[in-house]
Design a protein around this motif. Structure first.
Motif, short mmCIF file in Angstrom:
data_model
loop_
_atom_site.label_atom_id
_atom_site.label_comp_id
_atom_site.label_asym_id
_atom_site.label_seq_id
_atom_site.Cartn_x
_atom_site.Cartn_y
_atom_site.Cartn_z
N GLU A 102 -5.25 -1.04 -1.38
CA GLU A 102 -3.54 -1.07 -1.43
C GLU A 102 -2.99 0.32 -1.19
O GLU A 102 -2.10 0.52 -0.75
CB GLU A 102 -3.23 -1.82 -2.73
CG GLU A 102 -3.56 -3.11 -3.10
CD GLU A 102 -2.85 -4.06 -1.94
OE1 GLU A 102 -1.96 -3.82 -1.62
OE2 GLU A 102 -3.56 -5.11 -1.87
N LYS A 103 -3.62 1.17 -2.10
CA LYS A 103 -2.87 2.66 -2.05
C LYS A 103 -3.02 3.17 -0.41
O LYS A 103 -1.92 3.67 -0.03
CB LYS A 103 -3.59 3.36 -3.18
CG LYS A 103 -2.74 4.79 -3.10
CD LYS A 103 -3.39 5.64 -4.23
CE LYS A 103 -2.86 6.98 -4.57
NZ LYS A 103 -3.40 7.83 -5.52
N LYS A 104 -4.13 3.02 0.07
CA LYS A 104 -4.43 3.72 1.40
C LYS A 104 -3.75 3.09 2.29
O LYS A 104 -3.06 3.83 3.51
CB LYS A 104 -6.10 3.71 1.78
CG LYS A 104 -6.36 4.48 2.81
CD LYS A 104 -7.87 4.23 3.05
CE LYS A 104 -8.21 5.33 4.27
NZ LYS A 104 -9.72 5.20 4.56
N SER A 105 -3.68 1.73 2.57
CA SER A 105 -3.02 0.96 3.65
C SER A 105 -2.67 -0.38 3.41
O SER A 105 -1.56 -0.52 4.31
CB SER A 105 -4.00 1.10 4.90
OG SER A 105 -5.15 0.11 4.50
N PHE A 106 -2.79 -1.04 2.64
CA PHE A 106 -2.30 -2.37 2.35
C PHE A 106 -1.11 -2.48 2.00
O PHE A 106 -0.14 -3.43 2.47
CB PHE A 106 -3.31 -3.14 1.42
CG PHE A 106 -4.70 -3.61 1.95
CD1 PHE A 106 -5.12 -3.14 3.32
CD2 PHE A 106 -5.58 -4.18 1.41
CE1 PHE A 106 -6.32 -3.71 3.87
CE2 PHE A 106 -6.73 -4.81 1.92
CZ PHE A 106 -7.25 -4.45 3.04
N LYS A 107 -0.56 -1.49 1.10
CA LYS A 107 0.72 -1.75 0.66
C LYS A 107 1.75 -1.69 1.80
O LYS A 107 2.88 -2.26 1.90
CB LYS A 107 1.13 -0.52 -0.39
CG LYS A 107 2.39 -0.25 -0.81
CD LYS A 107 2.61 0.79 -1.65
CE LYS A 107 4.06 0.89 -2.24
NZ LYS A 107 4.15 2.05 -3.28
#
Length: 198
Positions: free
Chosen positions: A17-22
């Motif tokens: 989530e932090k890296k790209s999904f957010k």
């Protein structure tokens, strides 16, 4: 569905989530307009990103996941109503929603074709279906590996199938494909679709 899965889901997903999904979620969900249905809302991770919706109805089959989502309902400008329910049997009239959202959910739906039919029924003729899903890879060896791993993965991860071809299922349900974006060499897709009667 074990309570352990609902407890571990957010911590397990946090690095992705932090890296790209957010960013992926924010971009996709910002396109949701009007009366919105989210299928498989899980722990409510999408709730903060509904900035253009008038109201949101969230349906989730796992009561423990739905209970965890309630903490994300605070301080919302848009009303979000949560319900225990399944995408294959939506308790809403025909032509109710302007937008339907599904993120990382079609991998776990037991009868995805039935779910697409229900979404099609509940979506207005000019409505949009917006998806973010992991799918079966087109690369032959890796796709076969997903097939082999799916039975174990499905058992451990609350019914998640690694090898679903969600895009083809949506096409089979006669949704019109407006846009597809591929990430991680095709493992994840964002898919923007419109109702067959558009």
């Amino acid at each position: 569905m074990g309570k352990w899965f609902s407890r571990l889901y957010d911590p397990f997903m946090a690095p992705l989530e932090k890296k790209s999904f957010k960013g992926i979620r924010q971009d996709l969900i910002s396109k949701a307009r009007g009366n919105v249905l989210e299928v498989g809302s899980g722990t409510g991770i999408n709730f903060p990103y509904y900035v253009n919706a008038e109201q949101v109805t969230a349906v989730e089959p796992n009561p423990d996941m739905l209970k965890k989502s309630l903490r994300r309902l605070k301080n919302r400008d848009q009303p979000i109503h949560t319900h225990v329910g399944e995408a294959e049997d939506l308790p809403f009239p025909d032509n109710t929603f302007d937008t339907v959202i599904g993120t990382l959910v079609f991998c776990t739906i037991p009868e995805p074709d039935k779910a697409f039919a229900e979404i099609r029924r509940a979506l207005k003729p000019d409505g949009k279906l917006l998806l973010f899903e992991h799918v079966r890879l087109e690369q032959k060896t890796l796709g076969k590996l997903q097939d082999i791993l799916t039975p174990l993965w499905k058992h451990v991860c609350d019914g998640c199938c690694l090898n679903r071809n969600t895009l083809n299922m949506a096409k089979k349900a006669d949704f019109h494909v407006e846009n597809v974006q591929s990430m991680y060499k095709g493992l994840f897709l964002t898919i923007e679709l419109t109702h067959p009667n558009t």
